[in-house]
Motif scaffolding. Structure first.
Motif, PDB file in Angstrom:
ATOM      1  N   THR A  96       0.809  -1.226   0.000  1.00 29.53           N
ATOM      2  CA  THR A  96       0.000   0.000   0.000  1.00 29.53           C
ATOM      3  C   THR A  96       0.837   1.268   0.000  1.00 29.53           C
ATOM      4  O   THR A  96       0.330   2.338  -0.350  1.00 29.53           O
ATOM      5  CB  THR A  96      -0.915   0.036   1.228  1.00 29.53           C
ATOM      6  N   GLY A  97       2.105   1.186   0.427  1.00 24.36           N
ATOM      7  CA  GLY A  97       2.961   2.368   0.496  1.00 24.36           C
ATOM      8  C   GLY A  97       2.600   3.323   1.606  1.00 24.36           C
ATOM      9  O   GLY A  97       3.119   4.449   1.653  1.00 24.36           O
ATOM     10  N   ASN A  98       1.734   2.914   2.520  1.00 19.98           N
ATOM     11  CA  ASN A  98       1.210   3.829   3.528  1.00 19.98           C
ATOM     12  C   ASN A  98       1.047   3.143   4.868  1.00 19.98           C
ATOM     13  O   ASN A  98       0.997   1.907   4.953  1.00 19.98           O
ATOM     14  CB  ASN A  98      -0.162   4.366   3.081  1.00 19.98           C
ATOM     15  N   LEU A  99       0.950   3.966   5.915  1.00 27.21           N
ATOM     16  CA  LEU A  99       0.496   3.477   7.209  1.00 27.21           C
ATOM     17  C   LEU A  99      -1.008   3.228   7.159  1.00 27.21           C
ATOM     18  O   LEU A  99      -1.718   3.828   6.354  1.00 27.21           O
ATOM     19  CB  LEU A  99       0.755   4.524   8.299  1.00 27.21           C
ATOM     20  N   ALA A 100      -1.478   2.362   8.027  1.00 28.62           N
ATOM     21  CA  ALA A 100      -2.926   2.222   8.217  1.00 28.62           C
ATOM     22  C   ALA A 100      -3.390   3.334   9.149  1.00 28.62           C
ATOM     23  O   ALA A 100      -2.898   3.454  10.268  1.00 28.62           O
ATOM     24  CB  ALA A 100      -3.261   0.863   8.808  1.00 28.62           C
ATOM     25  N   ARG A 137       7.449   6.553  -4.745  1.00 22.55           N
ATOM     26  CA  ARG A 137       8.232   6.747  -3.529  1.00 22.55           C
ATOM     27  C   ARG A 137       7.305   6.532  -2.344  1.00 22.55           C
ATOM     28  O   ARG A 137       6.101   6.730  -2.456  1.00 22.55           O
ATOM     29  CB  ARG A 137       8.800   8.176  -3.437  1.00 22.55           C
ATOM     30  N   ALA A 138       7.884   6.202  -1.193  1.00 27.50           N
ATOM     31  CA  ALA A 138       7.059   6.020  -0.001  1.00 27.50           C
ATOM     32  C   ALA A 138       7.889   6.301   1.251  1.00 27.50           C
ATOM     33  O   ALA A 138       9.088   6.053   1.270  1.00 27.50           O
ATOM     34  CB  ALA A 138       6.494   4.605   0.055  1.00 27.50           C
ATOM     35  N   ARG A 139       7.221   6.823   2.276  1.00 25.41           N
ATOM     36  CA  ARG A 139       7.830   7.002   3.593  1.00 25.41           C
ATOM     37  C   ARG A 139       6.732   6.850   4.656  1.00 25.41           C
ATOM     38  O   ARG A 139       6.353   7.806   5.339  1.00 25.41           O
ATOM     39  CB  ARG A 139       8.519   8.368   3.690  1.00 25.41           C
ATOM     40  N   PRO A 140       6.203   5.641   4.805  1.00 24.67           N
ATOM     41  CA  PRO A 140       5.083   5.460   5.737  1.00 24.67           C
ATOM     42  C   PRO A 140       5.446   5.701   7.192  1.00 24.67           C
ATOM     43  O   PRO A 140       4.571   6.042   7.996  1.00 24.67           O
ATOM     44  CB  PRO A 140       4.673   4.003   5.501  1.00 24.67           C
ATOM     45  N   HIS A 187       1.714  10.208   2.920  1.00 22.11           N
ATOM     46  CA  HIS A 187       0.866   9.441   2.015  1.00 22.11           C
ATOM     47  C   HIS A 187       1.564   9.290   0.666  1.00 22.11           C
ATOM     48  O   HIS A 187       2.042  10.280   0.093  1.00 22.11           O
ATOM     49  CB  HIS A 187      -0.469  10.144   1.788  1.00 22.11           C
ATOM     50  N   SER A 188       1.604   8.078   0.159  1.00 20.64           N
ATOM     51  CA  SER A 188       2.150   7.792  -1.159  1.00 20.64           C
ATOM     52  C   SER A 188       1.005   7.346  -2.046  1.00 20.64           C
ATOM     53  O   SER A 188       0.457   6.258  -1.865  1.00 20.64           O
ATOM     54  CB  SER A 188       3.214   6.691  -1.060  1.00 20.64           C
ATOM     55  N   ALA A 190       8.452  16.220   6.537  1.00 20.59           N
ATOM     56  CA  ALA A 190       8.344  14.768   6.383  1.00 20.59           C
ATOM     57  C   ALA A 190       8.441  14.364   4.917  1.00 20.59           C
ATOM     58  O   ALA A 190       9.074  13.351   4.578  1.00 20.59           O
ATOM     59  CB  ALA A 190       7.031  14.276   6.995  1.00 20.59           C
ATOM     60  N   VAL A 191       7.821  15.143   4.027  1.00 19.40           N
ATOM     61  CA  VAL A 191       7.941  14.861   2.591  1.00 19.40           C
ATOM     62  C   VAL A 191       9.358  15.142   2.113  1.00 19.40           C
ATOM     63  O   VAL A 191       9.929  14.371   1.323  1.00 19.40           O
ATOM     64  CB  VAL A 191       6.912  15.691   1.796  1.00 19.40           C
ATOM     65  N   ASP A 192       9.979  16.221   2.591  1.00 20.33           N
ATOM     66  CA  ASP A 192      11.360  16.528   2.219  1.00 20.33           C
ATOM     67  C   ASP A 192      12.285  15.343   2.501  1.00 20.33           C
ATOM     68  O   ASP A 192      13.243  15.092   1.766  1.00 20.33           O
ATOM     69  CB  ASP A 192      11.878  17.737   3.005  1.00 20.33           C
ATOM     70  N   ALA A 193      11.990  14.618   3.585  1.00 19.89           N
ATOM     71  CA  ALA A 193      12.854  13.508   4.003  1.00 19.89           C
ATOM     72  C   ALA A 193      12.865  12.359   3.004  1.00 19.89           C
ATOM     73  O   ALA A 193      13.743  11.496   3.068  1.00 19.89           O
ATOM     74  CB  ALA A 193      12.433  13.009   5.383  1.00 19.89           C
TER      75      ALA A 193
END
Length: 495
Positions: free
Chosen positions: A123-127, A271-274, A279-280, A383-386
């Motif tokens: 999913t590329g995301n946290l629940a 890209r993803a950073r859950p 959100h990706s 957070a997105v910059d990261a």
């Protein structure tokens, strides 16, 4: 002409644009919202349909007053609030009020989902409780009789599509927010659906946002004096808003100041950073993705404080805040009125004013609210910059962008130029109209149809103010959240 319809949380908006992208008419109809229990947020889908009809008919009447015939409309596009769970039986009857994006009841189900094999990889995301899938798990546990009758699950704008066309469809940008989509591959994930106890037949068909998903029904076409025009798949409100202001290519970004606050940055790859609750998602255009940070309360915090302070409206509060100015020792506001997503993913977070003094005024509370929302937005942007996707210039859309005073404060907080463009206040509806244009003319050039509107103003950050806000206010803001978070969770658990 191209008709764009945006189903928001507070209203349905409609916009009519010509082939050059010029807005010819707009209309809107307000929506009620229900909070029957703490952390619950619901709407009746029938209210959406009634508001959509009202908006369309207002728009067509306004167009006729300008001698624009409804038969000139070549296509319709849809946009809408994301994540809402609209559940239908086999006869397309709505089984219960839709559970909305800002509903927080399903945190226990989110913990369950996080334990599923390959959940984040797929999913590329946290629940998060805002997403659609945990809402269905909540229904399965707490309203099993309703769950057993579910034949289709639709997102809010896709319920309007059903009423307009008779078709079950959605687009990949909106579907990305369900937690049933394989984001990288842009398809439904059978494993995620199986884990929720739902067959793939319960899902609408998937389309790119600029694809045709159906045609206006004969009865509605006759009623409105239109042809049976194609209806584009459209996009989730943020993706459509981005299309509306030309945020369609890698490295472009926007900040949306509506009920929620959203930072949206476009990527030409997945890209993803859950871990930071970023959100990706898929974008509403083919072969494009985006990263997004989300605050659950942005401009809605202004409404809250205006009411709390006894102001007649937000405009009066903003004028008072500007007259007094932001004090260096003023109170701090935590904007978590209904929990928070990025970066905390904390459904139990609550809002707070701290640092009140005997001489604090309602104007100080107003300024604290403006600043607190800005500091929350900065958390999300960082957070997105990261992820490595950092953007230097940010376009701002949404009703909150009308205040020059707040825009300058936000530029000072974020430390980057903020650009306001023509049509930013109707961005999602305009984006829906642009997607309709692309659906009606498949060979049209995306960069021409989705060009950036003219610049209205640019708010440049003040370097000294930015340094102060980053070095003095942001650390206090973050520390207060950490200090109060445990108390919020304990209180909620006891309740």
């Amino acid at each position: 002409m191209f008709l764009g319809i945006d189903l928001g949380t507070s209203a349905v908006k409609a916009v009519l644009v010509d082939e050059t992208g010029t807005v010819q008419a707009t209309a809107s109809h307000a929506l009620p919202i229900s909070h029957p229990e703490p952390r619950w947020s619901e709407q009746d889908p029938e209210d959406w349909w009634q508001a959509a009809q009202s908006s369309i008919e207002q728009l067509l009447n306004a167009a006729k007053a300008q001698d624009i015939s409804p038969r000139r409309i070549a296509a319709i596009g849809l946009s809408g609030q994301m994540h809402g769970a609209t559940v239908l039986d086999k006869a397309d009857r709505v089984l219960r009020p839709a559970i909305l994006w800002n509903d927080g009841r399903s945190d226990a189900q989110c913990r369950e989902m996080e334990a599923w094999p390959d959940f984040r990889e797929t999913t590329g995301n946290l629940a998060m409780p805002g997403f659609t899938a945990p809402k269905l798990l909540w229904l399965r546990e707490h309203e099993p009789a309703i769950f057993e009758r579910i034949a289709k699950v639709l997102l809010p704008k896709d319920y309007l599509r059903l009423r307009l066309t008779g078709e079950y469809g959605t687009d990949v940008s909106d579907a990305a927010g369900t937690l049933w989509l394989n984001i990288k591959e842009r398809r439904w994930s059978q494993s995620m659906l199986d884990a929720c106890g739902l067959p793939q037949e319960a899902m609408p068909s998937l389309h790119e946002g600029s694809a045709v998903s159906g045609h206006l029904s004969a009865s509605l076409a006759e009623r409105w004096g239109m042809r049976r025009v194609p209806v584009a798949a459209g996009g989730g409100d943020n993706a459509a808003g981005a299309v509306g202001v030309g945020i369609v290519r890698h490295g472009q970004a926007m900040l949306s100041l509506g009920t929620s606050g959203v930072y949206f940055a476009v990527s030409d790859g997945y890209r993803a950073r859950p871990e930071d609750a970023v959100h990706s998602f898929c974008h509403a255009l083919p072969d494009t993705w985006h990263l997004m940070s989300v605050m659950l309360n942005a401009a809605s915090c202004l409404d809250f404080t205006a009411s709390l302070g006894g102001y007649p409206d937000v405009a009066a509060m903003l004028a008072d805040a500007e007259r007094v100015g932001l004090r260096h020792d003023g109170p701090i506001f935590l904007p978590y009125l209904s929990g928070e997503r990025t970066p905390h993913n904390d459904v139990h977070a609550c809002g707070a004013f701290t640092g009140l003094r005997v001489d604090s005024t309602r104007a100080d509370l107003a300024n604290a609210t403006l600043e607190g929302v800005g500091l929350g937005l900065l958390d999300g942007i960082e957070a997105v910059d990261a992820t490595g996707l950092q953007v230097d210039d940010i376009t701002v859309i949404g009703g909150g962008s009308r205040s020059a005073y707040w825009m300058q404060m936000l530029a000072d907080i974020i430390g980057r130029p903020l650009t306001l463009r023509v049509g930013g206040e109707v961005g999602a509806a305009l984006g829906a109209a642009r997607l309709a244009h692309l659906a009606a003319e498949p060979g049209a050039n995306i960069d021409e149809v989705c060009r950036m509107p003219d610049i209205v103003a640019v708010r440049e950050p003040d370097a000294s103010r930015h340094a102060y806000l980053r070095e003095r206010r942001q650390p206090k803001f973050r520390a207060l959240y950490r200090q109060l978070a445990a108390m919020y969770r304990a209180d909620d658990a006891q309740a």
